[in-house]
Design an enzyme around this catalytic site. Structure first.
Site, short mmCIF file in Angstrom:
data_model
loop_
_atom_site.label_atom_id
_atom_site.label_comp_id
_atom_site.label_asym_id
_atom_site.label_seq_id
_atom_site.Cartn_x
_atom_site.Cartn_y
_atom_site.Cartn_z
NE ARG A 1 51.30 20.09 -26.87
CZ ARG A 1 51.77 19.40 -27.90
NH1 ARG A 1 51.37 19.68 -29.12
NH2 ARG A 1 52.66 18.45 -27.72
CE LYS B 1 50.90 15.11 -26.50
NZ LYS B 1 50.33 14.90 -27.84
CD GLU C 1 44.00 15.93 -33.42
OE1 GLU C 1 44.96 15.29 -33.91
OE2 GLU C 1 44.14 16.82 -32.57
#
Ligand SMILES: *Cc1c(COP(=O)(O)O)cnc(C)c1O
Length: 340
Positions: A83, A185, A221
């Site tokens: 990720r 992220k 989210e």
């Protein structure tokens, strides 16, 4: 390397604690250096670093767990490595070889072994890898040099004395754009979430629920965690969208729901106008594992799922299964656990 440390394990929260060692590696002239452990927790970088001006940075979060027999283990660290590289690609930063990433994490955990909370306290060693653009740049463009750092700190269980449901409010702001950086992220997403978070807190809520930025009809989210719900037909459902941050906890729960709890597990749209389909709901991520959602406030009404004071049975079972695997009490699926 690291001596015993003097910490009251039962009193640990989520605040910063300086541990003894951190790993640091530099990328320059097209390659990473070997990297090494250092004791200084201050980073000195050029004032013209792209990380400071243009948000060219990304990070990860994972944990090391102390098992019953005193061992230490990591949960799916290669997923974090992959990720981080996807985030890096999105911001034109160099990838970190997966083995280098996991080796850095191992080195940091070993060097700070005394800070891994004992089994049974619910505490863990939180590990924070970060990748930032550094060097002398000022024009908008990718940096000429990069710094990869991994540090760690002991953290307590998110819910001391067991999970408690909390309430959330639907935000009027978006955290990400339809084809933006929602799936990476990166700090920029968090900067954008600070104000809506502040408003949610002021209104007495734990955090906000973000809807899809295009239509504002679907849940994306919950704060900085992914949403899941258990339908009245006993299905584990989690939203599907390219602007959601792909939570490793979420993918783990999808698998466990299906393979360990015999629920049907699906990724699909979750409409904010159809919350009645769920008998339980939660938010999931590394920090809290699962935060049970008591209710969601939307258009002046609080929709309560299972209860705003008690945690539902499926949520409880999912939580116990995942924590059991992370602490080594339950047999993990192949490849999920890496011993230190
Ligand atoms: C890190 C993060 C999550 C949770 O991901 P995990 O891999 O489960 O820790 C969810 N949403 C956002 C926005 C995140 O940054």
């Amino acid at each position: 390397m690291c001596k015993g440390v003097n910490i009251n394990w039962n009193n640990l929260g989520f605040g910063y604690i300086k541990t003894d060692f951190r790993y640091i590696s530099y990328w320059k002239d097209g390659k990473w250096d070997e990297g090494n452990l250092i004791t200084d927790n201050m980073i000195t970088i050029s004032e013209a670093s792209t990380a400071l001006h243009y948000g060219q940075q990304c990070f990860e979060g994972l944990k090391a767990y102390r098992t019953k027999n005193g061992g230490i283990q990591l949960f799916r660290p290669y997923e974090n490595a992959k990720r981080m590289n996807r985030s890096a690609n999105r911001l034109l930063m160099p990838e970190i070889p997966k083995e280098k990433f996991v080796d850095a994490v191992r080195q940091v955990v070993r060097a700070n072994e005394g800070y891994v909370p004992p089994y049974g306290t619910g505490g863990t060693l939180y590990i924070r890898p970060l990748l930032i653009g550094v060097g002398d740049n000022i024009g908008v463009g990718p940096a000429s040099e990069y710094l990869f750092c991994v540090f760690c700190l002991p953290v307590g269980p998110y819910f001391k004395g067991g999970m408690v449901p909390v309430n959330f409010i639907v935000a009027e702001y978006d955290r990400a754009a339809p084809c933006g950086t929602g799936a990476a992220k990166v700090g920029g997403n968090y900067a954008a979430s600070l104000y809506p978070y502040h408003l949610a807190k002021k209104g007495g809520f734990a955090d906000c629920v973000y809807l899809d930025p295009q239509t504002h009809t679907k849940i994306e989210e919950v704060g900085s965690a992914n949403f899941f719900g258990i339908t009245k037909k006993n299905e584990f459902v989690t939203p599907k969208s390219p602007s959601i941050l792909p939570s490793i906890t979420k993918y783990s729960l999808l698998y466990l729901a299906q393979e360990y709890l015999n629920l049907r597990a699906t990724q699909r749209d979750v409409l904010i106008d159809n919350l009645d389909e769920f008998k339980e709901a939660g938010a999931c991520g590394t920090a809290a594992v699962i935060t049970p959602i008591g209710g969601i406030h939307y258009k002046g009404k609080l929709h309560i799922f299972h209860s705003d004071t008690a945690v539902g049975p499926v949520t409880t079972e999912l939580y116990n299964t995942l924590c059991g695997i992370q602490f080594g009490d339950i047999q993990a699926p192949d490849g999920w656990i890496i011993e230190i």
